[in-house]
Design a protein around this motif. Sequence first.
Motif, PDB file in Angstrom:
ATOM      1  N   ASN A  21      19.573  34.407  28.300  1.00  0.00           N
ATOM      2  CA  ASN A  21      18.924  33.243  29.087  1.00  0.00           C
ATOM      3  C   ASN A  21      17.719  32.600  28.270  1.00  0.00           C
ATOM      4  O   ASN A  21      16.712  32.393  28.763  1.00  0.00           O
ATOM      5  CB  ASN A  21      18.454  33.704  30.547  1.00  0.00           C
ATOM      6  CG  ASN A  21      19.465  33.791  31.348  1.00  0.00           C
ATOM      7  OD1 ASN A  21      20.457  33.162  31.465  1.00  0.00           O
ATOM      8  ND2 ASN A  21      19.389  34.963  32.147  1.00  0.00           N
ATOM      9  N   HIS A  50      17.696  35.575  37.492  1.00  0.00           N
ATOM     10  CA  HIS A  50      18.330  34.515  37.202  1.00  0.00           C
ATOM     11  C   HIS A  50      19.660  34.478  38.005  1.00  0.00           C
ATOM     12  O   HIS A  50      20.648  33.765  37.690  1.00  0.00           O
ATOM     13  CB  HIS A  50      18.831  34.057  35.768  1.00  0.00           C
ATOM     14  CG  HIS A  50      17.559  33.683  34.876  1.00  0.00           C
ATOM     15  ND1 HIS A  50      16.946  32.690  34.978  1.00  0.00           N
ATOM     16  CD2 HIS A  50      16.740  34.647  34.177  1.00  0.00           C
ATOM     17  CE1 HIS A  50      16.128  32.671  33.806  1.00  0.00           C
ATOM     18  NE2 HIS A  50      15.910  33.779  33.533  1.00  0.00           N
ATOM     19  N   SER A  55      24.182  33.024  33.834  1.00  0.00           N
ATOM     20  CA  SER A  55      23.207  33.525  32.745  1.00  0.00           C
ATOM     21  C   SER A  55      24.013  33.252  31.374  1.00  0.00           C
ATOM     22  O   SER A  55      25.305  33.245  31.685  1.00  0.00           O
ATOM     23  CB  SER A  55      23.023  34.807  33.256  1.00  0.00           C
ATOM     24  OG  SER A  55      22.004  35.070  33.935  1.00  0.00           O
TER      25      SER A  55
END
Length: 144
Positions: A21, A50, A55
């Motif tokens: 990320n 996330h 991701s």
Amino acid sequence: MKTEYWINVKRVDNRLLIFLNGETVWDSGIIHDDPEMDHYIQITEQLVLHASHTSELIFEGFNDSYNGNADNGELNPWHFHYRVFSRTVDASGTVINETDLLAPYNEKHLSNPNVRAINNRYQIVRKNAEYKVVSNSLSQHFYN
């Protein structure tokens, strides 16, 4: 029981950077074919942060010149070996199960020096309380 997510790096020849990320989760630095490498990187926390989004996990491996003959057109070897997996552990920390999220990557080739040898990208999403790789793009640069 809980599930953890890990990357195991066993071989780096030159330099390997791992991003999740957009953030660097590991940088090998310059290493030349270290046969003792067996490094574990936990990525559970970054995935959980996330969880509602896709991701992106990126492995960038570099084949830099490390001999005096780079200007003579000699080829350099590169070798990268990594595994991304989930691990289920019980309350005492005992490993119950390990499952690969993607096929382990273990490639060795020759290429021109001073190139990005690999640029492997994986899209990971959370489905049914587990993370799964839903797409990937693998790029390698080597001499045929």
